[in-house]
Scaffold this motif. Sequence first.
Motif, mmCIF file in Angstrom:
data_model
loop_
_atom_site.group_PDB
_atom_site.id
_atom_site.type_symbol
_atom_site.label_atom_id
_atom_site.label_comp_id
_atom_site.label_asym_id
_atom_site.label_seq_id
_atom_site.Cartn_x
_atom_site.Cartn_y
_atom_site.Cartn_z
ATOM 1 N N SER A 1 -5.374 100.665 8.925
ATOM 2 C CA SER A 1 -5.560 100.794 7.467
ATOM 3 C C SER A 1 -6.953 101.320 7.156
ATOM 4 C CB SER A 1 -5.367 99.436 6.778
ATOM 5 O OG SER A 1 -5.631 99.556 5.391
ATOM 6 N N ILE B 1 1.482 101.254 9.626
ATOM 7 C CA ILE B 1 0.172 100.643 9.329
ATOM 8 C C ILE B 1 0.250 99.157 9.701
ATOM 9 C CG2 ILE B 1 -1.637 100.318 7.595
ATOM 10 C CD1 ILE B 1 -0.400 102.545 5.955
ATOM 11 N N TYR C 1 -1.709 96.288 5.266
ATOM 12 C CA TYR C 1 -1.145 96.432 6.615
ATOM 13 C C TYR C 1 -0.230 95.242 6.921
ATOM 14 C CZ TYR C 1 -4.961 93.160 7.788
ATOM 15 O OH TYR C 1 -5.830 92.076 7.811
#
Length: 409
Positions: A218, A212, A200
């Motif tokens: 995530s 993300i 992320y």
Amino acid sequence: MPSSEFQLLSSILENKGKSVSDILSKISAFQIAVPSWALGAGGTRFGRFSIGGEPRNLEEKLEDIGLLAKLTKKTDAVSLHIPWDIPEDVEAIKQKAQSLEISFDAMNSNTFQDYGQDLTYKMGSLSNSDSTIRQQAVDHNKQVIEIGKSLGSKGLTVWLADGSNFPGQASIRKALQWTYESLQAIYKDLPSDWKLLLEYKPYEPNFYHTVIPDWGTSSFLCKQLGDQAKVLVDLGHHLPNTNIEQIVATLMHQDMLAGFHFNDSKYGDDDLSTGSIKPYQLFLIFCELIGGAEDGAQAWESISWMIDASHNTKDPLEDLIQALEAIAIAYAKALLVDREKLTQCQMSGDTVGAQEILQDAFLTDVRPLVKEARLQSGGVESPLDYYRTEKIREKLISQRGKNSQATGL
Ligand code: LRH
Ligand code: MN
């Protein structure tokens, strides 16, 4: 003959009930993968300053990592990035790596650049509103898995630059759903003994939203994908003052920690040398890792350890030598924490006592321990001194040229 500093520290630690031989074996066993893209001078949008003697191909990248392994005994693996490191001759590359005692850690896919593929990733890849571009990105990740399988890797790292620069530009929920469906298609191709490491990042290169952006998103995607998918923590991928050690504890609590991209930062994703800006944070992260493993929250062996840094002003190899040392030092300090006494303080509300226990470990100079572990593993006294005394950069420049440039960022 062990150094006098080591002997003095050993007696102090043994008197505190610590097993120095146990600590030494843990430090020696702890190996960190080096990224293939961190062997050349990095750059920023404001420019790049060549260092000279940079590896010109995958073979030379492996040689540089082989040198780091020989001197530091702290790395035994490389993490490749595709297409920057597509092996022309897989067998030759495997033999080269074997001769250097290097293995292949997680493979990194790349759907954040255009490198001659049919359809552009300008407006995203796995989350792109155009399903043909999503499919192209899925196929790329499947190709990366195939290359990894041929080299013996056991992991695929997916980091997405996908997102938007302005409100309204993207449908945030649709982008998340398309990303999930694309990851599902990739996950189907993942060999049963592989890990999907989902990285992320809050922003950059997109500056309004990133599909993300954080550990929560995530782990939400990973949980839907399946047990082989876990969250990759890049230390530079956090907004200022984020409590990263709490994120690590929370992920371990759910057995959802895939591993790390070690680096350090002052402001954003600065990719500076690990431990060069916030060494206490790195120490606290290792305290959570040791605690989580010893308490059975998540197995130590299930976690991947990798550096992800970019060097704008330092010699990349000197920087990696310093980073490997800083990570070993943070781990060694965390191994000194008296976790039993710490738990007593936590249970009795003795806040001052708890801090004293952490500070006592953190303020202990463990460099004699890390050096002794390196020497016992066949490494050199001081890798940095050796690198400079042997004029290795000068030798690389004479071999590879002043303007040789490594593929990568
Ligand atoms: C993204 C990132 C990712 C890599 C790239 C080189 O910022 O951390 O891990 O693919 O750097
Ligand atoms: Mn990273």
